[in-house]
Design a protein around this motif. Sequence first.
Motif, PDB file in Angstrom:
ATOM      1  N   MET A 509      -0.110   5.491   4.696  1.00 14.18           N
ATOM      2  CA  MET A 509      -0.879   5.274   5.564  1.00 14.18           C
ATOM      3  C   MET A 509      -0.951   6.352   6.720  1.00 14.18           C
ATOM      4  N   ASN A 510      -1.906   7.234   6.755  1.00 14.55           N
ATOM      5  CA  ASN A 510      -1.751   8.349   8.078  1.00 14.55           C
ATOM      6  C   ASN A 510      -3.026   8.885   8.104  1.00 14.55           C
ATOM      7  N   HIS A 511      -3.525   9.053   9.100  1.00 16.32           N
ATOM      8  CA  HIS A 511      -5.028   9.382   9.396  1.00 16.32           C
ATOM      9  C   HIS A 511      -5.031  10.879   9.322  1.00 16.32           C
ATOM     10  N   LEU A 512      -3.691  11.755   8.988  1.00 13.88           N
ATOM     11  CA  LEU A 512      -3.801  13.049   8.857  1.00 13.88           C
ATOM     12  C   LEU A 512      -3.766  13.375   7.291  1.00 13.88           C
ATOM     13  N   TYR A 513      -3.434  12.499   6.533  1.00 14.39           N
ATOM     14  CA  TYR A 513      -3.463  12.757   5.015  1.00 14.39           C
ATOM     15  C   TYR A 513      -4.748  12.596   4.423  1.00 14.39           C
ATOM     16  N   PRO A 514      -4.816  13.565   3.109  1.00 23.53           N
ATOM     17  CA  PRO A 514      -3.770  14.449   2.729  1.00 23.53           C
ATOM     18  C   PRO A 514      -3.268  15.730   3.325  1.00 23.53           C
ATOM     19  N   ALA A 515      -2.002  15.866   3.129  1.00 23.81           N
ATOM     20  CA  ALA A 515      -1.434  17.061   4.057  1.00 23.81           C
ATOM     21  C   ALA A 515      -0.117  17.499   3.444  1.00 23.81           C
ATOM     22  N   PHE A 516       0.253  18.586   3.841  1.00 24.11           N
ATOM     23  CA  PHE A 516       1.602  19.252   3.328  1.00 24.11           C
ATOM     24  C   PHE A 516       2.525  19.522   4.460  1.00 24.11           C
ATOM     25  N   ALA A 517       3.740  19.231   4.164  1.00 25.66           N
ATOM     26  CA  ALA A 517       4.652  19.672   5.365  1.00 25.66           C
ATOM     27  C   ALA A 517       5.585  20.710   4.898  1.00 25.66           C
ATOM     28  N   GLN A 518       5.604  21.775   5.493  1.00 26.18           N
ATOM     29  CA  GLN A 518       6.274  22.913   5.052  1.00 26.18           C
ATOM     30  C   GLN A 518       7.626  22.769   4.778  1.00 26.18           C
ATOM     31  N   PRO A 519       8.460  22.328   6.117  1.00 25.48           N
ATOM     32  CA  PRO A 519       9.946  22.229   6.103  1.00 25.48           C
ATOM     33  C   PRO A 519      10.624  21.753   4.518  1.00 25.48           C
ATOM     34  N   GLY A 520      10.056  20.420   4.274  1.00 30.49           N
ATOM     35  CA  GLY A 520      10.563  19.896   2.820  1.00 30.49           C
ATOM     36  C   GLY A 520       9.684  20.148   1.821  1.00 30.49           C
ATOM     37  N   ARG A 521       8.682  21.016   1.877  1.00 34.13           N
ATOM     38  CA  ARG A 521       7.898  21.181   0.856  1.00 34.13           C
ATOM     39  C   ARG A 521       7.228  19.778   0.372  1.00 34.13           C
ATOM     40  N   GLU A 522       6.839  19.037   1.302  1.00 30.08           N
ATOM     41  CA  GLU A 522       6.412  17.593   0.731  1.00 30.08           C
ATOM     42  C   GLU A 522       5.036  17.516   0.650  1.00 30.08           C
ATOM     43  N   CYS A 523       4.301  16.885  -0.075  1.00 33.45           N
ATOM     44  CA  CYS A 523       2.806  16.716  -0.029  1.00 33.45           C
ATOM     45  C   CYS A 523       2.775  15.098   0.052  1.00 33.45           C
ATOM     46  N   PHE A 524       1.705  14.853   0.918  1.00 32.52           N
ATOM     47  CA  PHE A 524       1.475  13.527   1.233  1.00 32.52           C
ATOM     48  C   PHE A 524       0.056  13.298   1.018  1.00 32.52           C
ATOM     49  N   LEU A 525      -0.145  12.130   0.311  1.00 31.96           N
ATOM     50  CA  LEU A 525      -1.447  11.586  -0.121  1.00 31.96           C
ATOM     51  C   LEU A 525      -1.964  10.159   0.620  1.00 31.96           C
ATOM     52  N   GLN A 526      -3.111  10.012   1.053  1.00 31.73           N
ATOM     53  CA  GLN A 526      -3.739   8.944   1.757  1.00 31.73           C
ATOM     54  C   GLN A 526      -3.818   7.934   1.020  1.00 31.73           C
ATOM     55  N   LYS A 527      -2.989   6.747   1.642  1.00 28.41           N
ATOM     56  CA  LYS A 527      -3.224   5.427   0.682  1.00 28.41           C
ATOM     57  C   LYS A 527      -4.199   4.371   1.387  1.00 28.41           C
ATOM     58  N   GLU A 528      -4.779   4.774   2.437  1.00 23.20           N
ATOM     59  CA  GLU A 528      -5.882   3.985   2.792  1.00 23.20           C
ATOM     60  C   GLU A 528      -7.155   4.741   3.219  1.00 23.20           C
ATOM     61  N   PRO A 529      -8.161   4.321   2.154  1.00 20.80           N
ATOM     62  CA  PRO A 529      -9.446   5.150   2.342  1.00 20.80           C
ATOM     63  C   PRO A 529     -10.001   5.286   3.653  1.00 20.80           C
ATOM     64  N   LEU A 530     -10.044   3.926   4.353  1.00 21.16           N
ATOM     65  CA  LEU A 530     -10.557   3.802   5.638  1.00 21.16           C
ATOM     66  C   LEU A 530      -9.951   4.705   6.552  1.00 21.16           C
ATOM     67  N   LEU A 531      -9.006   5.452   6.453  1.00 17.48           N
ATOM     68  CA  LEU A 531      -8.134   6.434   7.469  1.00 17.48           C
ATOM     69  C   LEU A 531      -8.325   7.770   7.022  1.00 17.48           C
ATOM     70  N   PHE A 532      -9.173   8.157   6.201  1.00 15.36           N
ATOM     71  CA  PHE A 532      -9.702   9.602   5.993  1.00 15.36           C
ATOM     72  C   PHE A 532     -10.255   9.938   7.119  1.00 15.36           C
ATOM     73  N   SER A 533      -9.960  11.062   7.844  1.00 12.09           N
ATOM     74  CA  SER A 533     -10.478  11.594   9.139  1.00 12.09           C
ATOM     75  C   SER A 533     -10.394  13.080   9.135  1.00 12.09           C
ATOM     76  N   CYS A 534     -11.595  13.371   9.654  1.00 14.15           N
ATOM     77  CA  CYS A 534     -11.879  14.820   9.974  1.00 14.15           C
ATOM     78  C   CYS A 534     -10.884  15.068  11.125  1.00 14.15           C
ATOM     79  N   ALA A 535     -10.656  14.199  12.389  1.00 15.45           N
ATOM     80  CA  ALA A 535     -10.412  14.311  13.387  1.00 15.45           C
ATOM     81  C   ALA A 535      -8.923  14.332  13.244  1.00 15.45           C
ATOM     82  N   GLY A 536      -7.989  14.950  14.013  1.00 14.09           N
ATOM     83  CA  GLY A 536      -6.707  14.651  14.338  1.00 14.09           C
ATOM     84  C   GLY A 536      -5.745  15.859  13.544  1.00 14.09           C
ATOM     85  N   SER A 537      -4.695  16.213  14.266  1.00 16.91           N
ATOM     86  CA  SER A 537      -3.972  17.274  13.851  1.00 16.91           C
ATOM     87  C   SER A 537      -2.480  17.052  14.343  1.00 16.91           C
TER      88      SER A 537
END
Length: 562
Positions: A509-537
């Motif tokens: 659950m994270n309002h910035l997901y789906p997202a990619f984090a460079q350092p560990g080459r980790e990919c993150f998916l959004q678990k909670e559809p209500l948190l899909f958010s255009c805003a936020g960085s």
Amino acid sequence: VQAVFRSNLSHLLELMGSGKESLIFMKKRTKRLTAQWALAAQRLARKLGSVWRDQKQILVHIGFLTEESGDVFSPRVLKGGPLGEMVQWADILATLYVLGHGLRITVSLKELQSNLGVPPGRGNCPLTMPLPFDLIYTDYHGLQQMKQHMGLSFKKYRCRIRVIDTFGTEPAYNHEEYATLHGYRTNWGYWNLNPKQFMTMFPHTPDNSFMGFVSEELNETEKQLIKGSKASNMAVVYGKEASIWKGKEKFLGVLNKYMEIHGTVYYESRRPPEVPAFVKNHGLLPQPEFQQLLRKAKLFIGFGFPYEGPAPLEAIANGCVFLQSRFSPPHSSLNHEFFRGKPTSREVFSQHPYAENFIGKPHVWTVDYNNSEEFEAAIKAIMRTQVDPYLPYEYTCEGMLERIHAYIQHQDFCAAPGPAPVGARAPPSPFVLAPNATHLEWAQNASFAPGAWPPAHSLRAWLATAGRACTDVCLDHGLICEPSFFPFLNSQDAFQKLQVPCDSTESEMNHLYPAFAQPGRECFLQKEPLLFSCAGSSTKYHRLCPCRDFRKGQVALCQDCL
Ligand code: UDP
């Protein structure tokens, strides 16, 4: 039943009731705009052709006008209090009525209860009763009242509610568990609604729906007339309340060297004047007289407050140049009292960001007022420029009718199932890979998600650089972020198509997901559809952003959205 456009608003005026100053203000406005609404309805009817429009039964419950929530506004209508909300509600009512829907209006708890079929005194009726409305428009106050008085049917029917919410509610603040865990504090509660159920005054964040309001439109003859009769040295100051003028003596002094300064500040007759002696203060004017004043003036000048109101659009529509201050650093709920506790992290870079970003020069000048040379130079330049009256289409009656028509016919937050859950099988070959491999195009012949709105083929996906919000990334490409497309991007398949090198993939659950984090080459998916958010960085993440195109002058609608 098919909805039929209405052009006679006299029945609406009856429905609006009477008594309160706020209602009187709204009714006067509706009456004055009748001809514009009728003309707009004709034009939209022609544009839409034979398209079927369902007639909906709609309840409009204006919570902030109820005695039960204090009704702090009505007594201030004649004293310079905020009128923007009333302008917007008047226009919402007119829109729904002109579009031909069945309409009920309530401005007290008692009326609300009787319309919902709740017996008075039965606060928490345990039964879920059939709701006689397809849609309910209300505000945060009204939402609270409904929750208290609808019993279980609130839960069942909340998907039919639309919340008029001037400054917007970002997803992170809307989700109760997430907001509580991560300190997204708000004074307005956590409602777990679909963020698109919140409707804003300006297109602040595409996470919410843009409701808007209208400004009076001029015909060609009026435009010519106004251009010929402008007084190049006449300025009107934005602000009906005296507090807005406090501490602005320096700027007023500079302005006074070049222009005659007019104000519309409320005052009481026996009290000393609230503004410097060289200002011609007209006192708070009735709306039509305020418009007349704007027609003569060359400059409409803001001193930083109020934020994001209707008046600058009216000024620009009447051929004024709007001069406003740039905020550096930007104002937000983190550093400014006004925004504190509001459910948004949005940073406001000037008094009226819409005017700055969507209109701009020559109509709008945003300058650093602390730099007196820049300020003075702007005034001099403005006096020399010729501008035409201008009103963006989305703020005309036709534009508002078109937008709300599209929402009413297409937005459905009750439909089950909700957005595709994480791990759902990706739709068959949804992407066409653009040459630069950071940009995905939806296949034109996408056969999945038929009937989805906005239509899935308007999706353009981008992988953001670290630290950027989807809102901005889409704008960079001349597009707008479309949160309803997030489910299409929330899969390993999407990352793969974007050639993102995921060493691992996790779902959280994270309002910035789906997202990619460079350092560990980790990919993150959004678990909670209500948190899909255009805003936020966050500088930690490259966000995966769903963008779409939009109609010129109507940012809420994609090309194929009508
Ligand atoms: N207005 C008015 N009389 C005046 C000044 C403004 O009727 O002397 C109206 C104006 O036409 C606008 C409304 O007040 O539609 C709200 O204006 P503003 O932008 O100041 O927003 P607010 O802070 O009131 O929400």
